[in-house]
Motif scaffolding. Sequence first.
Motif, short mmCIF file in Angstrom:
data_model
loop_
_atom_site.label_atom_id
_atom_site.label_comp_id
_atom_site.label_asym_id
_atom_site.label_seq_id
_atom_site.Cartn_x
_atom_site.Cartn_y
_atom_site.Cartn_z
N ILE A 6 26.42 6.98 -14.10
CA ILE A 6 25.90 7.06 -12.66
C ILE A 6 24.58 7.67 -12.50
N SER A 7 24.24 8.88 -13.15
CA SER A 7 23.03 9.69 -12.94
C SER A 7 21.81 8.89 -13.51
N THR A 8 22.11 8.28 -14.85
CA THR A 8 21.06 7.42 -15.48
C THR A 8 20.73 6.26 -14.60
N SER A 9 21.69 5.52 -14.05
CA SER A 9 21.58 4.29 -13.20
C SER A 9 20.80 4.83 -12.10
N ILE A 10 21.02 5.96 -11.28
CA ILE A 10 20.35 6.41 -10.18
C ILE A 10 18.95 6.69 -10.53
N LEU A 11 18.76 7.23 -11.50
CA LEU A 11 17.33 7.82 -12.11
C LEU A 11 16.29 6.45 -12.24
N VAL A 12 16.96 5.44 -12.97
CA VAL A 12 16.06 4.40 -13.20
C VAL A 12 16.07 3.63 -11.92
N PHE A 13 17.06 3.51 -11.00
CA PHE A 13 16.76 2.94 -9.63
C PHE A 13 15.70 3.74 -8.99
N LEU A 14 15.63 4.88 -9.01
CA LEU A 14 14.48 5.72 -8.15
C LEU A 14 13.28 5.34 -8.73
N LEU A 15 13.05 5.34 -10.26
CA LEU A 15 11.83 4.50 -10.76
C LEU A 15 11.42 3.16 -10.17
N ALA A 16 12.41 2.41 -9.92
CA ALA A 16 12.28 1.07 -9.23
C ALA A 16 11.85 1.20 -7.83
N SER A 17 12.38 2.11 -7.33
CA SER A 17 11.80 2.50 -5.99
C SER A 17 10.35 2.92 -5.69
N ILE A 18 9.98 3.81 -6.72
CA ILE A 18 8.49 4.24 -6.72
C ILE A 18 7.66 2.97 -6.90
N HIS A 19 8.21 1.92 -7.81
CA HIS A 19 7.23 0.65 -8.04
C HIS A 19 7.09 -0.18 -6.83
N ILE A 20 8.14 -0.08 -6.31
CA ILE A 20 8.03 -0.75 -4.83
C ILE A 20 7.34 -0.36 -3.82
N TYR A 21 7.43 1.01 -3.62
CA TYR A 21 6.59 1.89 -2.90
C TYR A 21 5.09 1.50 -3.25
N TRP A 22 4.61 1.42 -4.57
CA TRP A 22 3.44 1.45 -4.88
C TRP A 22 2.79 -0.15 -4.78
N ALA A 23 3.96 -1.16 -4.62
CA ALA A 23 3.66 -2.31 -4.44
C ALA A 23 3.35 -2.72 -2.82
N PHE A 24 3.83 -1.79 -2.11
CA PHE A 24 3.26 -1.65 -0.63
C PHE A 24 2.05 -0.76 -0.28
N GLY A 25 1.54 -0.45 -1.33
CA GLY A 25 0.22 0.29 -0.97
C GLY A 25 0.30 1.84 -1.37
N GLY A 26 1.60 2.31 -1.47
CA GLY A 26 1.53 3.75 -1.55
C GLY A 26 0.74 4.57 -2.72
N LEU A 27 0.46 5.58 -2.31
CA LEU A 27 -0.55 6.38 -3.31
C LEU A 27 -0.14 7.39 -4.26
N TRP A 28 1.43 7.95 -3.85
CA TRP A 28 1.78 9.10 -4.44
C TRP A 28 2.08 9.01 -5.88
N PRO A 29 1.83 9.63 -6.84
CA PRO A 29 1.31 10.92 -6.65
C PRO A 29 -0.23 11.21 -6.71
N GLY A 30 -1.00 10.24 -6.29
CA GLY A 30 -2.35 10.30 -6.23
C GLY A 30 -2.76 10.48 -4.63
N LYS A 31 -4.01 10.86 -4.59
CA LYS A 31 -4.69 10.95 -3.53
C LYS A 31 -5.33 9.89 -2.99
N ASN A 32 -5.97 9.12 -3.71
CA ASN A 32 -6.23 7.72 -3.33
C ASN A 32 -6.07 6.68 -4.62
N GLN A 33 -6.45 5.60 -4.58
CA GLN A 33 -6.22 4.70 -5.54
C GLN A 33 -6.63 4.85 -6.81
N GLN A 34 -7.83 5.52 -7.12
CA GLN A 34 -8.46 5.79 -8.27
C GLN A 34 -7.65 7.12 -8.85
#
Length: 141
Positions: A6-34
Motif C-alpha cells: 500500500i505504501s509503495t502504491s501510494i508513493l508511486v501514485f504521488l509521483l504520478a500526481s506531481i507529473h500531472i501538476y507539471w502538465a498543467f503548468g505547475g512549477l514546484w519545486p522550482g521558482k520559475n520554468q528554468q
Amino acid sequence: MYILNISTSILVFLLASIHIYWAFGGLWPGKNQQDLINKVFGRGNKFPSPFSCFVVAIGLVLFSSLPVFWLVRNDLGISPQYAKMIRYSMIFVAIVFLLRGIIGYLPWVTKHWEPIFVRYTIRMYNPLSLLIGFSFLLMSI
C-alpha cells in the motif's frame, strides 16, 4: 507485506500526481520554468510538453496499481497466468527504478547535469528511486 504494498502504491501514485501538476503548468519545486528544469531534469532550457508529462503520469499510475493487484490477486481470483504477468511487471518496474537510482551516482553521467540537479539527485531522487525499486523487488519475491 500489506503495508509495503500500500505504501509503495501510494508513493508511486504521488509521483504520478506531481507529473500531472507539471502538465498543467505547475512549477514546484522550482521558482520559475528554468529553475524547475534545472532541479528536475538537470539540463536544457525546454520543459517537456504537457502530453509527455501525462504519458509519464499514466505509466506511473499503472505502476502504482501493480502492488495493489498483487496484494489482492487471490481475492480477485486472478489466474496463475495473470499473476505471473503482474509479478514480472513488478520486476520490470523494480529494474527501471533501480537503474534510475544507480545511474544518478555515476560521475561520468552527473558531470553533464546542473549542480542543483546533482544535489537533488544524490539527496532525494536516487534514494527514492532505490527505495521504490527495492520495494517492488521485495514484493515480487
